[in-house]
Structures are given as C-alpha cells and as structure tokens.
Design an enzyme around this catalytic site. Sequence first.
Site, PDB file in Angstrom:
ATOM      1  N   GLY A  68       0.972  -1.246  -0.251  1.00  0.00           N
ATOM      2  CA  GLY A  68       0.094  -0.212  -0.251  1.00  0.00           C
ATOM      3  C   GLY A  68       0.703   1.345   0.012  1.00  0.00           C
ATOM      4  N   GLN A  73       2.453   9.762   0.795  1.00  0.00           N
ATOM      5  CA  GLN A  73       4.047   9.254   0.680  1.00  0.00           C
ATOM      6  C   GLN A  73       5.055   9.368  -0.265  1.00  0.00           C
ATOM      7  OE1 GLN A  73       2.782   5.606   2.462  1.00  0.00           O
ATOM      8  NE2 GLN A  73       4.569   5.343   2.991  1.00  0.00           N
ATOM      9  N   CYS A 116       5.673   0.121   7.533  1.00  0.00           N
ATOM     10  CA  CYS A 116       5.535   1.429   6.545  1.00  0.00           C
ATOM     11  C   CYS A 116       6.835   2.362   5.567  1.00  0.00           C
ATOM     12  CB  CYS A 116       4.807   2.537   7.779  1.00  0.00           C
ATOM     13  SG  CYS A 116       4.037   3.877   6.428  1.00  0.00           S
ATOM     14  N   LEU A 117       6.437   2.062   4.540  1.00  0.00           N
ATOM     15  CA  LEU A 117       7.833   2.463   4.349  1.00  0.00           C
ATOM     16  C   LEU A 117       7.911   3.437   4.379  1.00  0.00           C
ATOM     17  CD1 LEU A 117       6.416   1.343   0.021  1.00  0.00           C
ATOM     18  CD2 LEU A 117       7.348   0.103   1.909  1.00  0.00           C
ATOM     19  N   HIS A 158      -4.592   1.547   6.795  1.00  0.00           N
ATOM     20  CA  HIS A 158      -3.212   1.525   7.269  1.00  0.00           C
ATOM     21  C   HIS A 158      -3.209   3.376   6.604  1.00  0.00           C
ATOM     22  CE1 HIS A 158       1.561   2.011   8.179  1.00  0.00           C
ATOM     23  NE2 HIS A 158       1.211   2.077   6.831  1.00  0.00           N
ATOM     24  N   GLU A 159      -3.293   2.670   5.003  1.00  0.00           N
ATOM     25  CA  GLU A 159      -3.691   3.293   3.799  1.00  0.00           C
ATOM     26  C   GLU A 159      -4.244   4.845   4.204  1.00  0.00           C
ATOM     27  OE1 GLU A 159      -0.381   3.476   2.463  1.00  0.00           O
ATOM     28  OE2 GLU A 159      -0.412   1.609   3.102  1.00  0.00           O
ATOM     29  N   HIS A 162      -2.682   7.224   6.688  1.00  0.00           N
ATOM     30  CA  HIS A 162      -1.400   8.541   6.515  1.00  0.00           C
ATOM     31  C   HIS A 162      -2.539   9.451   5.954  1.00  0.00           C
ATOM     32  CE1 HIS A 162       2.466   6.033   6.468  1.00  0.00           C
ATOM     33  NE2 HIS A 162       1.664   5.342   5.802  1.00  0.00           N
TER      34      HIS A 162
HETATM   35 NI    NI Z   1       2.454   3.462   5.523  1.00  0.00          NI
END
Ligand code: NI
Length: 177
Positions: A68, A73, A116-117, A158-159, A162
């Site tokens: 995701g 991000q 998380c990226l 999760h997304e 963000h």
């Molecule tokens: Ni994330």
Amino acid sequence: MPVPEQAGLPAVPPLPAGLPKGHLREIVLYPDPILRSIALPAKGIAADELAQLAADMLITMYHAGGRGLAAPQIGIARRVFVMDGFWKEGAPAPRIIIDPVLTPLGDEIGDMVEGCLSIPDHPVSVARPTRITLRHLDLDGPMQVIDLDGIEARIAQHEADHLDGRLILDFQESSNA
Ligand code: NI
C-alpha cells in the site's frame, strides 16, 4: 525504462488497463512533516493528473516491495492511496482509492504487525477492526462501496490513516523497557 526489480520480490505486475506509464517517485521518510498533515480531498483534480498519480504510486509501491502507498508518502497531500494485498503471492489485485470513507463492519478487532514504507525496518503491532466497508471514488468517477476483510481491510486502514497524518508509531505502546 524497465523498472529494476529487487531481489526476492516477485516481478512488478502490469498496471491496470487505461493507466498511463508510471514513473518511480521518491518515498518520503519519517519524520518529514508532510506525513503528519491532513490531506485535502482529491475531488477536483483533473482526471488525467489523477490517473498519472495513481500509475506513479502503483509503480513506486511495487518497486519498493509494499502492499500500500498513500499520496502523502510521495509528497502529495491529497486523499488518494493505492493498494495490492496479493501481488506478492502472485495474484495482483491493485486498487486505486480516492477520497475514501471507512466504516468498521462488525466489532471484531485483530492484531497484526504492520510495516510502513516511510518508516523502514520499524514494524509495529496494531489493533484494528478486521472488516470494514470502504466507500471511495475511482478514476472513472462513480462512488464505489466495497467490503474488505483480511489483509485488504488491514492495508486500507493503514493507508487511510496516512491521509489523516496518523502513523503506526501512534499505536506503539509506550514503554521504557
Ligand atoms: Ni505506511
């Protein structure tokens, strides 16, 4: 330019039909303040711009080995995220989610370790509803309503976090141990 592939990751899947070629974008890392911003609605962004954004986000997510990725991000504070819960298992199922509204379905809560990226190598166990209803726009405009469970319910929450500046760090139990 072919997208280089990381060792140990499956091949980057083709993008959904109708999307332009995607370009790799730089992933913003914590503690960049954009990760704490409240993203603005995406409604009103020109359709071709939105399609390019979605293509770029999918390519960037796949290349980074993620499931995701949210627009903040890559430095864009708009309410857009992409997800694919199954590509790593060889069954790509990309979703492009615009201006989402999430509602828990039922009252079951589950724990799962999330990465998380934007916060590399920092997995956190997070408790979340296991099933949700997700209302969102897609690139063609009409409102979609889908029920998600399992890994997809997890990723979507999760997304969506963000987009409100919420990170997995906020779920860490405070501990001095
Ligand atoms: Ni994330």
